[in-house]
Motif scaffolding. Structure first.
Motif, short mmCIF file in Angstrom:
data_model
loop_
_atom_site.label_atom_id
_atom_site.label_comp_id
_atom_site.label_asym_id
_atom_site.label_seq_id
_atom_site.Cartn_x
_atom_site.Cartn_y
_atom_site.Cartn_z
N VAL A 231 28.02 68.81 57.52
CA VAL A 231 27.21 67.59 57.38
C VAL A 231 27.30 66.97 56.00
CG1 VAL A 231 25.59 68.48 59.09
CG2 VAL A 231 25.07 68.77 56.66
N VAL A 232 27.99 67.64 55.06
CA VAL A 232 27.99 67.16 53.67
C VAL A 232 28.58 65.76 53.58
CG1 VAL A 232 28.95 67.51 51.37
CG2 VAL A 232 27.98 69.44 52.61
N GLN A 233 29.75 65.55 54.14
CA GLN A 233 30.43 64.27 53.97
C GLN A 233 29.68 63.11 54.60
OE1 GLN A 233 32.90 63.44 51.99
NE2 GLN A 233 32.91 65.58 51.29
N SER A 234 29.14 63.33 55.80
CA SER A 234 28.42 62.24 56.47
C SER A 234 27.13 61.89 55.74
CB SER A 234 28.11 62.62 57.92
OG SER A 234 27.33 63.80 57.98
N GLU A 235 26.40 62.91 55.27
CA GLU A 235 25.17 62.62 54.55
C GLU A 235 25.46 62.01 53.19
OE1 GLU A 235 20.97 64.73 53.10
OE2 GLU A 235 22.28 65.73 54.56
N PHE A 236 26.48 62.50 52.50
CA PHE A 236 26.82 61.93 51.20
C PHE A 236 27.25 60.47 51.35
CE2 PHE A 236 30.11 60.95 47.98
CZ PHE A 236 29.28 60.96 46.86
N ALA A 237 28.01 60.16 52.40
CA ALA A 237 28.44 58.78 52.63
C ALA A 237 27.24 57.87 52.85
CB ALA A 237 29.38 58.71 53.84
N LEU A 238 26.23 58.35 53.57
CA LEU A 238 25.04 57.55 53.83
C LEU A 238 24.23 57.35 52.54
CD1 LEU A 238 23.51 56.14 56.10
CD2 LEU A 238 22.29 58.29 56.53
N ILE A 239 24.10 58.42 51.75
CA ILE A 239 23.38 58.32 50.48
C ILE A 239 24.09 57.33 49.55
CG2 ILE A 239 22.79 59.58 48.36
CD1 ILE A 239 22.36 62.06 50.12
N ARG A 240 25.42 57.43 49.48
CA ARG A 240 26.16 56.56 48.58
C ARG A 240 26.09 55.11 49.04
NH1 ARG A 240 31.84 57.70 45.56
NH2 ARG A 240 32.03 55.65 44.57
#
Length: 469
Positions: A231-240
């Protein structure tokens, strides 16, 4: 000759269990601030009779001693929330820990009422700062499926701090007979304050704060330590994406955001949630439980000891509430709690009409315990969680500070006016006032409070912008 792919060193990813353990450890360290919040607000109920004797306090001065911490907390919440946006959530908690140490030592060593009041105002600054910052910190560090459980670990620590305060008061009363016993009651809090300060060197800053400052690499690094790899990449993309939208469309000045209608509406909802938590009358029980029980005819030492039951049921209720949050939506829990507290206070007000007896005293204690259960199980667990969830990233600390300022000011008014009302109109009409306020709170929650369960913080932000704009 380059190594084959099979020969390349493989980076060991932490397991899901290790990630969960790390999330829990971070929450345990941060919520030492909640423990101090609970201890410093609860300890005064048992210490006040000894302070009154030792420093020869008038009735008015007693009220100021109790409420001075609350005034400090109101301003501490405002400054703490703003500092958490500027310096970071972790740094704000660390500074609050230092203020806890100074305020605790000043309170325990104060030679006069004036210096005690001043020290408690300083202590209140720390209480307010952690009350605004710790839920934000944990909310931003937690995955969506554990956010309710981890944020409400702070509420569990608050009620645990209050319970420990009641137990410490009772032990010291029986060990030390001199009037200076109150200094030990207040001074014990320096130990968890030092532990909190040390603990802040072992927790990271939140990914969302890093992203809000444009520090995306650091945000991703921290996120990898508190999320399972899928889930790291999807959540980081949303945060960014959310952070970049803010950078492109909005100023860094907190007040500028209030030109937008949806943010004004959200902040008003936050004010309402905060006020509803306080007008139940919970802090009349926390601060004045021994005094209320003494008014029913119970002996002074028995009244202080009986307040342990109030603290214990608060811990039990919070544990049950944390379990329920993983299974039930936020708003129904809040409404159930408000119905329970309002009904319990109605029962307390009617019980005061019975003839004075030991039986009446314990009946009122029973209704108070039921009241605290509904408050801590349903209302307080949901309140702090909602406040940590509803505000957008760029204004989260700023808005949280303002809302918690209002919460502490209402707390201050309740603490100040309760003894005045009971002395002037009696306990039954006073508790009936809180019953009426409780009915109003039920109406607000039913019509206005949003549901947040099951959504990421970024998803909530998008939904609120669409709903209220």
């Amino acid at each position: 000759m380059p190594a084959s792919r099979a020969e390349e060193p493989q980076t060991a990813h932490p397991t899901s269990r290790q990630i969960r353990r790390h999330q829990t450890t971070i929450a345990v360290i941060a919520t030492q601030g909640g423990f101090l919040f609970g201890y410093d607000t609860g300890v005064i109920s048992g210490a006040l009779p000894y302070i009154r004797q030792d420093l020869d306090l008038s009735a008015a001065t007693q009220g100021i001693v109790v409420s001075s911490l609350l005034i400090g907390a109101a301003f501490g919440a405002t400054f703490g929330g703003r500092l958490s946006d500027i310096l970071g959530r972790k740094t704000s908690i660390r500074l609050a820990a230092l203020v806890f140490v100074l305020g605790t030592l000043g309170s325990a060593l104060a030679p006069s009422a004036g210096l005690l009041i001043g020290a408690r105002v300083i202590l209140g600054l720390a209480v307010g700062a952690v009350s605004a910052t710790v839920p934000l910190y944990i909310g931003e560090m937690s995955p969506v499926e554990r956010r309710g459980r981890l944020v409400n670990q702070n509420e569990l620590m608050i009620v645990s701090g209050q319970l420990v305060a009641f137990i410490v008061d009772t032990i010291i009363i029986h060990v030390l007979s001199q009037t200076s016993a109150w200094r030990w009651m207040l001074g014990v809090a320096v130990i968890p304050a030092i532990m909190l300060f040390i603990g802040t060197f072992f927790i990271p800053e939140t990914p969302r704060w890093y992203a809000a400052r444009g520090r995306y690499r650091e945000a991703e690094v921290v996120l990898r330590t508190v999320r399972v790899p899928p889930v790291v990449q999807s959540e980081f993309a949303l945060i960014r994406e959310t952070a970049e939208y803010r950078h492109a469309h909005e100023s860094r000045s907190g007040w500028v955001y209030y030109r937008e209608r949806w943010i004004r509406r959200l902040t008003l909802v936050g004010f309402g949630i905060a006020v509803c938590q306080q007008i139940t009358g919970i802090n009349t029980v926390i601060y004045y439980a021994p005094t209320i029980l003494e008014d029913t005819g119970l002996a002074a030492q028995s009244s202080v000891a009986a307040s342990i039951a109030v603290g214990a049921i608060g811990v039990i209720g919070t544990c049950i509430g944390m379990w329920l949050l993983g299974r039930v939506r936020r708003r129904p829990l809040l409404i159930i709690g408000q119905i329970g507290t309002t009904t319990s206070l109605l029962a307390v007000s009617l019980a005061f009409q019975l003839g004075e007896s030991t039986g009446r005293s314990y009946l009122i204690l029973l209704f108070m315990v039921v009241f605290v259960f509904f408050q801590q199980c349903f209302i307080s667990t949901v309140t702090w969680l909602l406040l940590s969830e509803i505000f957008p990233m760029r204004i989260r600390g700023f808005a949280m500070g303002m809302v918690v300022f209002v919460l502490w000011m209402v707390n201050f008014l309740v603490a100040l006016l309760f003894p005045i009302l009971t002395a002037s109109i009696g306990p039954t009409p006073t508790f009936l006032v809180f019953v009426v306020l409780g009915v109003a709170a039920i109406g607000f929650s039913t019509t206005t409070v949003p549901e947040t369960k099951g959504h990421t913080l970024e998803g909530l932000e998008r939904g609120f912008r669409s709903r209220y704009a």
